[in-house]
Design a protein around this motif. Structure first.
Motif, PDB file in Angstrom:
ATOM      1  N   ARG A 485       0.814  -1.212   0.000  1.00  0.00           N
ATOM      2  CA  ARG A 485       0.000   0.000   0.000  1.00  0.00           C
ATOM      3  C   ARG A 485       0.857   1.275   0.000  1.00  0.00           C
ATOM      4  O   ARG A 485       0.433   2.319  -0.524  1.00  0.00           O
ATOM      5  CB  ARG A 485      -0.941   0.016   1.207  1.00  0.00           C
ATOM      6  N   VAL A 486       2.066   1.214   0.558  1.00  0.00           N
ATOM      7  CA  VAL A 486       2.893   2.409   0.665  1.00  0.00           C
ATOM      8  C   VAL A 486       3.535   2.773  -0.672  1.00  0.00           C
ATOM      9  O   VAL A 486       3.469   3.932  -1.115  1.00  0.00           O
ATOM     10  CB  VAL A 486       3.984   2.209   1.741  1.00  0.00           C
ATOM     11  N   ILE A 487       4.144   1.790  -1.349  1.00  0.00           N
ATOM     12  CA  ILE A 487       4.897   2.087  -2.573  1.00  0.00           C
ATOM     13  C   ILE A 487       4.009   2.681  -3.675  1.00  0.00           C
ATOM     14  O   ILE A 487       4.347   3.714  -4.267  1.00  0.00           O
ATOM     15  CB  ILE A 487       5.640   0.831  -3.076  1.00  0.00           C
ATOM     16  N   PRO A 488       2.834   2.079  -4.004  1.00  0.00           N
ATOM     17  CA  PRO A 488       1.995   2.700  -5.045  1.00  0.00           C
ATOM     18  C   PRO A 488       1.539   4.108  -4.668  1.00  0.00           C
ATOM     19  O   PRO A 488       1.479   4.992  -5.524  1.00  0.00           O
ATOM     20  CB  PRO A 488       0.808   1.728  -5.151  1.00  0.00           C
ATOM     21  N   ALA A 489       1.194   4.314  -3.385  1.00  0.00           N
ATOM     22  CA  ALA A 489       0.742   5.634  -2.956  1.00  0.00           C
ATOM     23  C   ALA A 489       1.859   6.665  -3.093  1.00  0.00           C
ATOM     24  O   ALA A 489       1.629   7.810  -3.531  1.00  0.00           O
ATOM     25  CB  ALA A 489       0.255   5.569  -1.508  1.00  0.00           C
ATOM     26  N   TRP A 490       3.105   6.285  -2.727  1.00  0.00           N
ATOM     27  CA  TRP A 490       4.232   7.197  -2.855  1.00  0.00           C
ATOM     28  C   TRP A 490       4.525   7.523  -4.320  1.00  0.00           C
ATOM     29  O   TRP A 490       4.767   8.677  -4.680  1.00  0.00           O
ATOM     30  CB  TRP A 490       5.449   6.584  -2.175  1.00  0.00           C
ATOM     31  N   GLY A 497       2.983  15.297  -7.799  1.00  0.00           N
ATOM     32  CA  GLY A 497       3.624  16.387  -7.100  1.00  0.00           C
ATOM     33  C   GLY A 497       2.831  16.877  -5.901  1.00  0.00           C
ATOM     34  O   GLY A 497       2.726  18.083  -5.661  1.00  0.00           O
ATOM     35  N   ILE A 498       2.221  15.923  -5.144  1.00  0.00           N
ATOM     36  CA  ILE A 498       1.405  16.276  -3.987  1.00  0.00           C
ATOM     37  C   ILE A 498       1.981  15.636  -2.728  1.00  0.00           C
ATOM     38  O   ILE A 498       2.808  14.728  -2.799  1.00  0.00           O
ATOM     39  CB  ILE A 498      -0.058  15.827  -4.184  1.00  0.00           C
ATOM     40  N   THR A 499       1.534  16.120  -1.573  1.00  0.00           N
ATOM     41  CA  THR A 499       2.056  15.649  -0.289  1.00  0.00           C
ATOM     42  C   THR A 499       1.654  14.201  -0.029  1.00  0.00           C
ATOM     43  O   THR A 499       0.516  13.796  -0.294  1.00  0.00           O
ATOM     44  CB  THR A 499       1.533  16.544   0.836  1.00  0.00           C
ATOM     45  N   PHE A 500       2.609  13.434   0.498  1.00  0.00           N
ATOM     46  CA  PHE A 500       2.397  12.029   0.849  1.00  0.00           C
ATOM     47  C   PHE A 500       2.248  11.933   2.370  1.00  0.00           C
ATOM     48  O   PHE A 500       3.019  12.519   3.123  1.00  0.00           O
ATOM     49  CB  PHE A 500       3.590  11.196   0.372  1.00  0.00           C
ATOM     50  N   ARG A 501       1.209  11.195   2.815  1.00  0.00           N
ATOM     51  CA  ARG A 501       0.990  11.012   4.261  1.00  0.00           C
ATOM     52  C   ARG A 501       0.501   9.587   4.492  1.00  0.00           C
ATOM     53  O   ARG A 501      -0.515   9.171   3.923  1.00  0.00           O
ATOM     54  CB  ARG A 501      -0.065  12.008   4.758  1.00  0.00           C
ATOM     55  N   MET A 502       1.230   8.815   5.321  1.00  0.00           N
ATOM     56  CA  MET A 502       0.833   7.432   5.566  1.00  0.00           C
ATOM     57  C   MET A 502       1.589   6.902   6.785  1.00  0.00           C
ATOM     58  O   MET A 502       2.675   7.391   7.134  1.00  0.00           O
ATOM     59  CB  MET A 502       1.112   6.565   4.339  1.00  0.00           C
ATOM     60  N   THR A 520       5.213  11.968   6.760  1.00  0.00           N
ATOM     61  CA  THR A 520       4.719  13.032   5.871  1.00  0.00           C
ATOM     62  C   THR A 520       5.872  13.475   4.984  1.00  0.00           C
ATOM     63  O   THR A 520       6.972  13.788   5.492  1.00  0.00           O
ATOM     64  CB  THR A 520       4.189  14.231   6.669  1.00  0.00           C
ATOM     65  N   THR A 521       5.640  13.483   3.670  1.00  0.00           N
ATOM     66  CA  THR A 521       6.651  13.930   2.722  1.00  0.00           C
ATOM     67  C   THR A 521       6.015  14.969   1.809  1.00  0.00           C
ATOM     68  O   THR A 521       5.016  14.679   1.138  1.00  0.00           O
ATOM     69  CB  THR A 521       7.197  12.762   1.884  1.00  0.00           C
ATOM     70  N   ALA A 522       6.558  16.162   1.786  1.00  0.00           N
ATOM     71  CA  ALA A 522       5.975  17.263   1.011  1.00  0.00           C
ATOM     72  C   ALA A 522       6.924  17.691  -0.090  1.00  0.00           C
ATOM     73  O   ALA A 522       8.152  17.642   0.072  1.00  0.00           O
ATOM     74  CB  ALA A 522       5.668  18.447   1.929  1.00  0.00           C
ATOM     75  N   PRO A 523       6.388  18.134  -1.246  1.00  0.00           N
ATOM     76  CA  PRO A 523       7.235  18.586  -2.352  1.00  0.00           C
ATOM     77  C   PRO A 523       7.688  20.031  -2.151  1.00  0.00           C
ATOM     78  O   PRO A 523       6.939  20.870  -1.642  1.00  0.00           O
ATOM     79  CB  PRO A 523       6.321  18.465  -3.569  1.00  0.00           C
ATOM     80  N   LEU A 524       8.898  20.320  -2.556  1.00  0.00           N
ATOM     81  CA  LEU A 524       9.410  21.681  -2.579  1.00  0.00           C
ATOM     82  C   LEU A 524       9.431  22.125  -4.041  1.00  0.00           C
ATOM     83  O   LEU A 524      10.096  21.508  -4.876  1.00  0.00           O
ATOM     84  CB  LEU A 524      10.812  21.738  -1.971  1.00  0.00           C
ATOM     85  N   MET A 525       8.669  23.175  -4.337  1.00  0.00           N
ATOM     86  CA  MET A 525       8.516  23.612  -5.719  1.00  0.00           C
ATOM     87  C   MET A 525       9.548  24.666  -6.076  1.00  0.00           C
ATOM     88  O   MET A 525       9.883  25.544  -5.263  1.00  0.00           O
ATOM     89  CB  MET A 525       7.116  24.193  -5.940  1.00  0.00           C
TER      90      MET A 525
END
Length: 810
Positions: A485-490, A497-502, A520-525
């Motif tokens: 479930r984690v790898i496909p979501a990431w 380019g959206i925030t990942f939370r799991m 939580t992993t967020a993108p830096l634009m």
């Protein structure tokens, strides 16, 4: 004088006999020559006839089952005599397999019935194995006893005719398809401007239905300011002064708004040269005009943007070597507006460390490599101020039809400030790393592709693992049950380019124990809106997670208890259903005795009973009948909620047809007609749908008007998505159908539209209309059990319309 008789044995008699025989032989020879001449003449005529018709003539000896073909078989189909065999088997083998049974059955039916003429069209194999369409005709010859002995006929190649008809049919279908499917509107009007026919696109342009539009004239759709121009153009067309006209004009939409159209008009004439039809082709250009206006506005905005963004533009002609730069582009190279520019000057102004790279990229783009696109960052050195500037140049080359590059154009933008900000960002990253080491969470960063390039010291403390950053991945320490479930979501978050939370579990390599972390992993634009880095953190939530799992276990236990309670409730319902059945039986038994004894009294002592007593007995019997019917209806109502009858495919057309047959005499007596549109097939309980429509029919008949014709109309349509949204109680997925049951009876006030579905609710006196007030309540319960909706709209003396929404599947 009596002639002398010559003795037969004499030589004279023999001579006379021989002379007579010679005469007879001469006469027979003459007749044979005459017959031969007639036969030759007939053969000659047959040959000419055969050549004139170009048919394949054939003959079939039915007694010997042998066939013969004329030369036409070779001319039409390419067969030589040696390929024919006995003729009949050859013919049988040459018929197309799909036509064979039909042709054989047809020809034998003619022979066996004693008929004489046979004809059929079928496909016949040519010598090259292709098939021709033939028209085969035969005539049966019978002997004196009426037995069919021979059949003669001819085979005509009608492939061209068949293909022409098929081509005409396809052409007509294509015309009709094109007429209806074209995106532009097409109209046909009479010379007075009355619409006769329109395609599907035409009414869509104006918001009318096709029926509404064909009742209008051309002038009804035009803007008032366009009417005079329309009149002159139509006059020019009808008078022949113009063969075709084209103009852009305004129309009035059904909603009242103004729309723009580009119309082409022409006239079709009849056989006498008189105008018969006005044909119009209309293209809705409202959006095009808006686009043109928007394009002009965009061009102005683009000019303003270029000025505001300080973008420089440049062009290079590879054929002449001429280079053109605008003033802003020259400024980025420290040049003045009046300074001349060529390719050599451009390279001179590029920083020496970037010059070779810039030249190679430009040459590759001019040659068409990388689709002729050019995108490069490099430094320039000002011609006069010697200032170093960073620029980003983007361009593209364009080729003509011969593949020769004829234009190379692009833009430049000064990115010196952006480069300075990047330098500052690198400094901020260093400060970030210092901060990450001082907080309790695991902190990491990755590049834009998700490759880890930094991991805080807390990672080592929690996992015991020291990262090397070369193809480093969390997967090695993640619990196997969490990977799916984690790898496909990431991956999906990286793609968008959206925030990942799991939440997931990580393993300590020393203890082999797993602990839960909230990640939580967020993108830096970057400046261009693209991800340049990912920043993540993971908080240890293991203790909290254990509490949650304990609560989930408690919920599961409670759910199990609820299931057991539900099973007990189902058992109780079954017992209540049995109780209702027994109770109804016990209640009806005294009623049967009341009716029996009251009937005995009124029959046996009829003459002894006073009229008012007889009236009382009549009321007793009527009341007992009503009570019995009421008990039956109540039993039906109670059983609707507990039935275990499975849902099956039910054709509603058959249901309605059976009920209409049941009420046939009553409908005729009350002069009630029925109009039923095609109804759908649904997954339902047949007996319940039968009860539903039985009650609706009974209701419509009961409340029909007296002494005037009445009508029942049943229609069906597929419920659109917009309509379905207006029924929030519809929970089934898939298609739903709307069935409307409409009558023109006495109706009722709309304020009672909900009351009529309540059990024991009546809007009329029992003396005027019999019933117990349960029928429509049964209808609602049946529809609800089928996960549908039923409602009614009505007006006094104008009938009622019951609307039933049912799902196609359960």
């Amino acid at each position: 004088m009596t002639p002398d008789i010559i003795p037969p044995e004499s030589d004279a008699a023999k001579a006379i006999l021989q002379v007579d025989m010679l005469k007879q032989l001469s006469l027979a020879e003459q007749q044979r020559h005459a017959l031969q001449h007639e036969l030759d003449t007939l053969k000659e005529r047959f040959r000419y006839l055969h050549q004139a018709t170009q048919d394949a003539v054939w003959e079939w000896d039915l007694l010997k089952n042998v066939g013969w073909y004329g030369d036409g078989l070779h001319q039409l189909f390419g067969y030589t005599p040696e390929t024919l065999g006995d003729g009949i088997q050859f013919w049988y083998n040459s018929i197309h397999p799909s036509d064979k049974d039909r042709v054989l059955n047809g020809i034998h039916a003619v022979i066996d019935s004693g008929e004489k003429n046979w004809r059929d069209r079928y496909r016949f194999k040519r010598a090259d194995d292709s098939y021709a369409w033939v028209l085969d005709r035969g005539y049966v010859i019978h002997d004196a006893a009426g037995v069919a002995v021979k059949m003669i006929g001819s085979m005509q190649d009608v492939t061209v005719e068949i293909e022409a008809k098929e081509a005409l049919r396809e052409s007509e279908e294509k015309f009709r398809g094109a007429f209806d499917q074209l995106a532009v509107g097409i109209s046909i009007a009479d010379p007075s401007g009355n619409f006769l026919s329109v395609n599907k696109a035409y009414p869509n342009i104006f918001g009318y239905s096709e029926a509404e539009l064909t009742s209008k004239k051309i002038s009804d759709l035009s803007h008032p300011d366009e009417l005079e121009g329309d009149r002159r153009i139509i006059q020019d067309l009808l008078s022949g002064r113009q063969q075709m006209v084209a103009r852009e004009k305004r129309y009035i939409h059904q909603s009242g708004k103004i729309i723009w159209g580009r119309v082409f008009g022409t006239v079709i004439y009849d056989a006498y040269g008189k105008p018969k039809y006005i044909v119009g082709v209309l293209e809705d250009i409202t959006e095009q005009r808006q686009v043109v206006q928007a394009l002009r506005a965009n061009e102005e905005r683009l000019r303003l943007v270029i000025d505001a963004a300080k973008i420089g533009t440049w062009n290079y002609d590879p054929l002449t070597g001429i280079v053109m730069w605008d003033d802003r582009c020259k400024a980025m190279f420290g040049m003045r507006p009046e300074d001349p520019i060529d390719y050599a000057e451009f390279l001179l102004r590029v920083h020496p460390e970037d010059r070779e790279r810039a030249d190679r990229a430009n040459q590759n783009a001019i040659k068409g490599l990388d689709n002729g696109e050019y995108d490069l960052e490099y430094r320039t050195i000002g011609k006069y101020d010697q200032k170093i500037r960073w620029v980003r140049a983007k361009g593209r080359s364009y080729k003509d039809e011969t593949g020769t590059t004829v234009l190379y154009t692009g833009t430049t933008i000064d990115i010196t400030e952006e480069k300075e900000r990047t330098q500052k960002l690198q400094e901020q990253e260093e400060r970030f790393r210092l901060l990450a080491t001082s907080i309790p969470q695991i902190v990491w960063t990755t590049d834009e592709h998700g490759i880890v390039d930094y991991m805080s010291e807390k990672w080592v403390q929690y996992t015991g693992h020291v990262p090397t950053y070369e193809k480093f991945s969390f997967r090695t320490l993640m619990h196997p049950d969490d990977l799916e479930r984690v790898i496909p979501a990431w991956n999906e978050c990286m793609r968008k380019g959206i925030t990942f939370r799991m939440e997931y579990r990580l393993r300590n390599i020393h203890t082999n124990e797993y602990r839960w972390f909230d990640c939580t992993t967020a993108p830096l634009m970057g400046q261009q809106g693209k991800v340049v880095k990912w920043i993540g953190s993971a908080t240890d939530v293991h203790d909290q997670k254990m509490v949650e799992l304990h609560l989930e276990q408690k919920v599961a236990e409670r759910t199990k208890e609820l299931v057991q309670s539900n099973q007990q409730l189902e058992k109780s319902n079954a017992e209540l259903e049995q109780y209702a059945y027994v109770t109804s039986h016990d209640l009806k038994e005294p009623l049967r005795k009341i009716r029996t004894y009251s009937n005995l009294i009124t029959t046996k002592f009829h003459s002894q009973l006073a009229p008012d007593v007889q009236h009382y007995f009549t009321k007793i019997e009527s009341a007992s009948f009503r009570m019995t019917a009421l008990i039956d209806d109540l039993l039906k109502y109670s059983q609707l909620s507990t039935t275990e009858t499975p849902f099956i495919e039910v054709d509603m057309n058959e249901i309605v047809a059976r009920i209409a047959a049941e009420f046939d005499d009553t409908l005729k007596q009350k002069e009630i007609t029925i109009d039923v549109a095609p109804l759908p097939t649904l997954q339902a309980i047949p007996i319940h749908l039968h009860q539903l429509f039985l009650n609706l029919f009974s209701n419509a008949i009961k409340f029909s008007k007296q002494d005037i014709p009445n009508n029942i109309t049943i229609t069906s349509s597929l419920l659109s998505a917009e309509e379905k949204n207006s029924y929030p109680s519809l929970t089934n997925a898939g298609d739903h159908y709307k069935i409307q049951f409409k009558d023109n009876g006495i109706g009722f006030s709309q304020q009672y539209a909900e009351q009529v579905f309540n059990i024991f609710q009546r809007l009329h006196n029992r003396k005027d209309f019999e019933g117990h007030g349960i029928g429509l309540a049964l209808c609602r319960k049946i529809v609800h059990n089928h996960h549908g909706v039923i409602s009614v709209t009505s007006e006094e003396q104008k009938g009622a319309t019951f609307t039933i929404i049912l799902p196609s599947g359960q």
